[in-house]
Scaffold this active site. Structure first.
Site, short mmCIF file in Angstrom:
data_model
loop_
_atom_site.label_atom_id
_atom_site.label_comp_id
_atom_site.label_asym_id
_atom_site.label_seq_id
_atom_site.Cartn_x
_atom_site.Cartn_y
_atom_site.Cartn_z
N CYS A 1 5.57 10.97 51.94
CA CYS A 1 5.67 10.31 53.25
C CYS A 1 4.36 10.25 54.01
O CYS A 1 4.29 9.64 55.07
CB CYS A 1 6.72 11.01 54.09
SG CYS A 1 8.26 11.32 53.21
N HIS B 1 6.12 11.85 63.36
CA HIS B 1 6.71 11.66 62.04
C HIS B 1 8.21 11.48 62.22
O HIS B 1 8.81 10.62 61.58
CB HIS B 1 6.39 12.87 61.16
CG HIS B 1 6.80 12.71 59.73
ND1 HIS B 1 6.41 11.65 58.96
CD2 HIS B 1 7.60 13.49 58.94
CE1 HIS B 1 6.93 11.77 57.74
NE2 HIS B 1 7.66 12.88 57.72
N GLU C 1 8.00 19.75 64.11
CA GLU C 1 6.97 18.89 64.66
C GLU C 1 6.83 19.09 66.16
O GLU C 1 5.71 19.11 66.70
CB GLU C 1 7.27 17.42 64.35
CG GLU C 1 6.16 16.49 64.80
CD GLU C 1 6.33 15.06 64.34
OE1 GLU C 1 5.35 14.29 64.45
OE2 GLU C 1 7.43 14.70 63.86
N LYS D 1 10.88 5.72 63.37
CA LYS D 1 11.96 5.79 62.38
C LYS D 1 13.35 5.73 63.00
O LYS D 1 14.32 5.50 62.28
CB LYS D 1 11.82 7.08 61.55
CG LYS D 1 10.59 7.13 60.65
CD LYS D 1 10.56 8.43 59.84
CE LYS D 1 9.30 8.54 58.98
NZ LYS D 1 8.09 8.79 59.79
N HIS E 1 13.48 5.56 57.43
CA HIS E 1 12.35 6.25 56.80
C HIS E 1 11.98 5.53 55.50
O HIS E 1 12.65 5.68 54.48
CB HIS E 1 12.73 7.70 56.51
CG HIS E 1 11.58 8.57 56.13
ND1 HIS E 1 10.34 8.08 55.79
CD2 HIS E 1 11.49 9.93 56.02
CE1 HIS E 1 9.53 9.09 55.50
NE2 HIS E 1 10.21 10.21 55.63
N PHE F 1 6.76 15.38 51.64
CA PHE F 1 7.22 16.34 50.65
C PHE F 1 6.02 16.89 49.88
O PHE F 1 5.08 16.16 49.55
CB PHE F 1 8.18 15.67 49.66
CG PHE F 1 9.61 15.58 50.13
CD1 PHE F 1 9.99 15.97 51.40
CD2 PHE F 1 10.59 15.10 49.27
CE1 PHE F 1 11.31 15.89 51.81
CE2 PHE F 1 11.92 15.02 49.68
CZ PHE F 1 12.28 15.41 50.94
#
Length: 440
Positions: free
Chosen positions: A186, A326, A337, A358, A363, A422
């Site tokens: 990502c 994010h 976050e 998002k 996503h 990830f």
């Protein structure tokens, strides 16, 4: 559109850019001169931005295959994407969907940047992808299993590899500079733009097409994320399923798309008579080194990436007007976050608007950070902060100003855009309006 303003602290004096270690002229300033996007809320910058500012979700039932048997049956598909309107039949036949999305976004960015056609020997193409043509791989592998050897598409291998979007853009546009694919889940889009930024400011390229593309809405891929318990199962309310920072969030919504931007030196843009949209001011890159899918509870990787981007830009936390989070809508990420932002920005964290793109686009994995970078530049261009939709239930762990529900007009001169992938891959970009008032 709701009114509002951002509280501004006195501006810190920008530090001089560090000299190059190996002598010669110092780093060049890098600006954005063109944008292109294909997303679930709309293809083309105009449709994309209008949808975000209006708070329209692009999430709906999956139509690309029969998802009835899956736990999560919703996605952010690019429903208005028509490759035949933009690409010739030969290119379509020889490219996977993620490459087609990248090509269309690249053509839009090049057009907006007013770059002339022809060979571009020192123009780089840095286009990331988390997975590449996974949907095509799944389909052609099924053909192989059902029909036997020699019965599937002969160009399957070159079409599915993640670097093919960058390769095809170079082939179709004549870009002959550095050609790279960065595959860091990502964070791929942020790392691709950051790498292009580095190439230009160190004079390894004059111009770059940078961003990322992804299209992995296929039975195996979606079920794989279901197995991880990463996806929202709010199947009956798809438009409300992506709920970053809301206490009732239950996972992200898988999506597809592409975001591309043209970067070039400020001097080069001015020589061409092109008005920059914004400046790329800073880039931070770190690793968690902690877990395959979960954020580090100590948050050190994210914190260091944000601080590195601030230092690279030569600014202090109080200079940041907006954070594009994010913001995945997963329980662990959103809380981590939020805490990371508070660790980096201190008391100023409560004065900075934080938006989660998002919440509307879903996503799009490797493409997400590039699409969000486009949104960050548009916020600077128009002085508008798009909302975070579906933030209906306050979460005590997520207590910042997320611009819930309604867009806000504001003076946006500096945006931080976060991306965490990830594997613990972290990438943070900082965009700002030019100091002379142009590019705002």
């Amino acid at each position: 559109m709701a009114g509002g303003s951002i509280r501004h602290e006195p501006r810190a004096r920008e530090r001089a850019a560090p000299a190059r270690r190996h002598g010669g002229p110092g780093p060049r300033r890098v600006v954005v001169t063109g944008l292109g996007v294909c997303s679930s809320v709309g293809s083309g910058v105009g449709k994309f931005w209008d949808a975000l500012v209006s708070g329209r979700s692009g999430i709906g039932p999956i139509t690309l295959f029969d998802a009835a048997a899956l736990r999560s049956r919703i996605a952010g598909e690019v429903l208005d994407f028509d490759p035949e309107a933009k690409l010739d039949s030969k290119t379509i036949k020889r490219s996977a969907r993620f490459t087609q999305l990248a090509l269309v976004a690249a053509f839009e960015a090049l057009h907006q940047a007013a770059l002339p056609s022809g060979e571009r020997e020192n123009t780089a193409v840095i286009v990331g992808s988390g997975i590449g043509g996974f949907d095509m791989l799944e389909h052609e592998h099924s053909e192989f299993l059902e029909r036997g050897p020699g019965k599937f598409a002969p160009l399957t291998v070159p079409m599915i590899i993640p670097n093919m979007a960058a390769g095809m853009i170079a082939i179709e546009t004549g870009c002959r500079g550095a050609n790279l694919c960065i595959s860091t889940a990502c964070a791929a889009g942020a790392h691709s733009i950051g790498t292009a930024f580095d190439l230009i400011r160190t004079r390894r390229a004059d111009i770059a097409l940078a961003g990322a593309a992804e299209s992995t809405i296929s039975p195996f891929a979606v079920d794989g994320y279901c197995q991880l318990r990463a996806l929202s199962t709010r199947n009956e309310e798809p438009e409300k399923a992506s709920r970053p920072f809301s206490a009732d969030r239950d996972g992200f919504v898988i999506a597809e798309g592409a975001g591309l931007m043209v970067l070039e030196s400020l001097a080069g843009a001015r020589a061409r008579g092109v008005q920059p949209l914004a400046e790329v001011a800073g880039y931070g890159i770190t690793a968690d080194g902690y877990h395959q899918t979960a954020p580090d509870p100590r948050r050190q990787g994210a914190i260091r990436a944000m601080r590195a981007a601030l230092e690279d830009a030569g600014i202090v936390p109080e200079d940041v007007d907006l954070i594009n989070a994010h913001g995945t809508s997963t329980p662990l990420n959103d809380a981590a976050e939020t805490r990371s932002i508070k660790d980096v920005f201190g008391a100023h964290a409560y004065r900075i608007p934080v938006q989660a793109t998002k919440s509307m686009t879903g996503h799009s994995l490797g493409a997400s950070a590039a699409i969000e970078a486009v949104a960050s530049v548009l916020a600077i261009r128009d002085g508008v902060i798009h909302p975070t939709v579906n933030l209906d239930v306050p979460d005590p762990e997520c207590d910042l100003d997320y611009v819930s529900h309604t867009a806000r007009r504001a003076r946006v001169r500096c945006v931080m855009s976060n991306a965490f992938g990830f594997g613990g891959h972290n990438g943070v970009l900082i965009f700002r309006a030019l100091a002379d008032g142009k590019g705002a």
